[in-house]
Design a protein around this motif. Structure first.
Motif, PDB file in Angstrom:
ATOM      1  N   UNK A 151       0.831  -1.223   0.000  1.00  0.00           N
ATOM      2  CA  UNK A 151       0.000   0.000   0.000  1.00  0.00           C
ATOM      3  C   UNK A 151       0.858   1.263   0.000  1.00  0.00           C
ATOM      4  N   UNK A 152       2.147   1.116   0.280  1.00  0.00           N
ATOM      5  CA  UNK A 152       3.064   2.251   0.272  1.00  0.00           C
ATOM      6  C   UNK A 152       3.883   2.330  -1.009  1.00  0.00           C
ATOM      7  N   UNK A 153       3.487   1.556  -2.004  1.00  0.00           N
ATOM      8  CA  UNK A 153       4.196   1.597  -3.279  1.00  0.00           C
ATOM      9  C   UNK A 153       5.378   0.661  -3.360  1.00  0.00           C
ATOM     10  N   UNK A 154       5.491  -0.252  -2.405  1.00  0.00           N
ATOM     11  CA  UNK A 154       6.615  -1.201  -2.380  1.00  0.00           C
ATOM     12  C   UNK A 154       6.073  -2.600  -2.683  1.00  0.00           C
ATOM     13  N   UNK A 155       6.446  -3.164  -3.808  1.00  0.00           N
ATOM     14  CA  UNK A 155       6.011  -4.512  -4.149  1.00  0.00           C
ATOM     15  C   UNK A 155       7.063  -5.532  -3.725  1.00  0.00           C
ATOM     16  N   UNK A 156       6.591  -6.734  -3.421  1.00  0.00           N
ATOM     17  CA  UNK A 156       7.473  -7.787  -2.928  1.00  0.00           C
ATOM     18  C   UNK A 156       7.148  -9.077  -3.681  1.00  0.00           C
ATOM     19  N   UNK A 157       8.105  -9.581  -4.433  1.00  0.00           N
ATOM     20  CA  UNK A 157       7.889 -10.776  -5.248  1.00  0.00           C
ATOM     21  C   UNK A 157       9.121 -11.674  -5.219  1.00  0.00           C
ATOM     22  N   UNK A 158       8.979 -12.837  -5.821  1.00  0.00           N
ATOM     23  CA  UNK A 158      10.091 -13.780  -5.911  1.00  0.00           C
ATOM     24  C   UNK A 158      10.096 -14.448  -7.274  1.00  0.00           C
ATOM     25  N   UNK A 159      11.262 -14.895  -7.681  1.00  0.00           N
ATOM     26  CA  UNK A 159      11.381 -15.761  -8.848  1.00  0.00           C
ATOM     27  C   UNK A 159      11.897 -17.106  -8.348  1.00  0.00           C
ATOM     28  N   UNK A 160      11.485 -18.177  -9.012  1.00  0.00           N
ATOM     29  CA  UNK A 160      11.845 -19.513  -8.554  1.00  0.00           C
ATOM     30  C   UNK A 160      12.494 -20.305  -9.686  1.00  0.00           C
ATOM     31  N   UNK A 161      13.828 -20.284  -9.759  1.00  0.00           N
ATOM     32  CA  UNK A 161      14.516 -21.017 -10.823  1.00  0.00           C
ATOM     33  C   UNK A 161      14.618 -22.508 -10.524  1.00  0.00           C
ATOM     34  N   UNK A 162      14.762 -23.281 -11.574  1.00  0.00           N
ATOM     35  CA  UNK A 162      15.229 -24.657 -11.441  1.00  0.00           C
ATOM     36  C   UNK A 162      16.740 -24.607 -11.707  1.00  0.00           C
ATOM     37  N   UNK A 163      17.317 -25.680 -12.245  1.00  0.00           N
ATOM     38  CA  UNK A 163      18.767 -25.652 -12.485  1.00  0.00           C
ATOM     39  C   UNK A 163      19.132 -24.536 -13.446  1.00  0.00           C
ATOM     40  N   UNK A 164      20.141 -23.769 -13.078  1.00  0.00           N
ATOM     41  CA  UNK A 164      20.608 -22.660 -13.906  1.00  0.00           C
ATOM     42  C   UNK A 164      22.122 -22.752 -14.028  1.00  0.00           C
ATOM     43  N   UNK A 165      22.611 -22.775 -15.255  1.00  0.00           N
ATOM     44  CA  UNK A 165      24.036 -22.961 -15.514  1.00  0.00           C
ATOM     45  C   UNK A 165      24.559 -21.803 -16.354  1.00  0.00           C
ATOM     46  N   UNK A 166      25.669 -21.178 -15.975  1.00  0.00           N
ATOM     47  CA  UNK A 166      26.232 -20.077 -16.757  1.00  0.00           C
ATOM     48  C   UNK A 166      26.619 -20.517 -18.157  1.00  0.00           C
ATOM     49  N   UNK A 167      26.621 -19.544 -19.077  1.00  0.00           N
ATOM     50  CA  UNK A 167      26.976 -19.839 -20.466  1.00  0.00           C
ATOM     51  C   UNK A 167      28.476 -20.006 -20.656  1.00  0.00           C
ATOM     52  N   UNK A 168      29.271 -19.342 -19.809  1.00  0.00           N
ATOM     53  CA  UNK A 168      30.722 -19.365 -19.997  1.00  0.00           C
ATOM     54  C   UNK A 168      31.422 -19.443 -18.653  1.00  0.00           C
ATOM     55  N   UNK A 169      32.703 -19.823 -18.712  1.00  0.00           N
ATOM     56  CA  UNK A 169      33.494 -19.951 -17.485  1.00  0.00           C
ATOM     57  C   UNK A 169      33.626 -18.619 -16.761  1.00  0.00           C
ATOM     58  N   UNK A 170      33.603 -17.501 -17.493  1.00  0.00           N
ATOM     59  CA  UNK A 170      33.752 -16.194 -16.862  1.00  0.00           C
ATOM     60  C   UNK A 170      32.600 -15.877 -15.921  1.00  0.00           C
ATOM     61  N   UNK A 171      31.451 -16.496 -16.138  1.00  0.00           N
ATOM     62  CA  UNK A 171      30.270 -16.221 -15.324  1.00  0.00           C
ATOM     63  C   UNK A 171      30.200 -17.098 -14.086  1.00  0.00           C
ATOM     64  N   UNK A 172      31.120 -18.056 -13.962  1.00  0.00           N
ATOM     65  CA  UNK A 172      31.001 -19.061 -12.911  1.00  0.00           C
ATOM     66  C   UNK A 172      31.842 -18.689 -11.708  1.00  0.00           C
ATOM     67  N   UNK A 173      31.188 -18.630 -10.542  1.00  0.00           N
ATOM     68  CA  UNK A 173      31.894 -18.440  -9.286  1.00  0.00           C
ATOM     69  C   UNK A 173      32.391 -19.775  -8.764  1.00  0.00           C
ATOM     70  N   UNK A 174      33.058 -19.752  -7.610  1.00  0.00           N
ATOM     71  CA  UNK A 174      33.673 -20.961  -7.076  1.00  0.00           C
ATOM     72  C   UNK A 174      32.652 -22.066  -6.833  1.00  0.00           C
ATOM     73  N   UNK A 175      31.509 -21.723  -6.219  1.00  0.00           N
ATOM     74  CA  UNK A 175      30.493 -22.736  -5.935  1.00  0.00           C
ATOM     75  C   UNK A 175      29.922 -23.354  -7.181  1.00  0.00           C
TER      76      UNK A 175
END
Length: 255
Positions: A171-195
């Motif tokens: 009611x104060x103009x602040x919306x609250x939502x979520x997205x729910x991914x399944x498996x997500x894999x980076x396209x390239x090695x540059x996008x991949x963190x340690x985990x």
């Protein structure tokens, strides 16, 4: 393309993988983006991809003192219009074999940290009369996943936080939502963190080929898929969407 010019965004875990995709998408759409991450080196590499539009605030979601200091710095710099709770971690092990301290750590990182940060930043959004909270949940929390009991419990908590907070602040103009991914894999090695790199090593091509068969679209997710959904929910166009969870899963779960 959605216009986020003039908006200030904070993305946790924005140094790599899904977070990196979200940071770049929001910056491309005009937002001023602050990466909140404990991996400053990787975060700086991401920030360098869009010079002048992305900056780094080093903080650890497991350290509440660190979060308070980060929020103090963000507030002094104008606060946040958009908060993306993206940072997360899971070690997939059957619950009966998981060390209890590790299970607790997964809950603290995936639920308690985002809860604290949201509590610290949302009051400023309410005061200014506009805000977007978008949390990256998981199909493990929405539909369940073997080996991810503590993680699923935490992500389920994120969904509960999303629904309940939306009743208080929309009611104060602040919306609250979520997205729910399944498996997500980076396209390239540059996008991949340690985990994510460790996760990729644990899934050879023949295993990935079997996994892909469960996805009606014929592939697993990419960071850009999640980023597009987050960008929409963070925009002015999504002003009538709140308390919702948007599955971004390629049809992996259809309920």
């Amino acid at each position: 393309m959605l216009d986020l010019k003039g908006r200030r965004a904070v993305v946790t875990g924005g140094a790599s993988n899904i977070g990196r995709g979200i940071v770049l998408r929001l910056a491309e759409q005009g937002a001023e983006v602050r990466i909140l991450d404990r991996d400053r080196e990787q975060a700086e590499k991401t920030a360098a991809l869009v010079p002048g539009r992305i900056s780094v605030v080093e903080a650890d979601l497991l350290d509440h003192g660190s979060l308070h200091a980060a929020v103090k710095r963000l507030t002094a710099d104008g606060g946040a219009d958009i908060l993306v709770n993206n940072a997360g971690w899971v070690n997939t092990v059957d619950f009966v074999h998981k060390d209890l301290p590790e299970a607790i750590l997964e809950v603290q990182l995936n639920l308690v940290g985002p809860l604290v940060l949201t509590r610290l930043l949302v009051p400023g959004m309410v005061e200014r009369g506009w805000g977007r909270v978008v949390s990256v949940a998981s199909e493990a929390g929405r539909a369940g996943q073997r080996g991810q009991v503590a993680y699923g419990a935490a992500k389920g908590g994120i969904l509960g936080m999303t629904r309940s907070l939306s009743h208080e602040v929309s009611r104060y103009g602040v919306t609250v939502n979520a997205v729910s991914p399944a498996m997500t894999v980076p396209d390239s090695a540059e996008e991949i963190g340690a985990g994510s790199m460790q996760q990729a090593r644990n899934r050879p091509p023949e295993v990935m080929a079997k996994i892909v068969k469960f996805y009606p679209v014929g592939r697993v997710g990419r960071p850009a898929d999640i980023a597009a959904a987050v960008a929409f929910l963070a925009s002015e166009e999504a002003g009538f969407v709140t308390g919702q969870t948007l599955p971004v899963n390629g049809g992996f779960v259809t309920t």
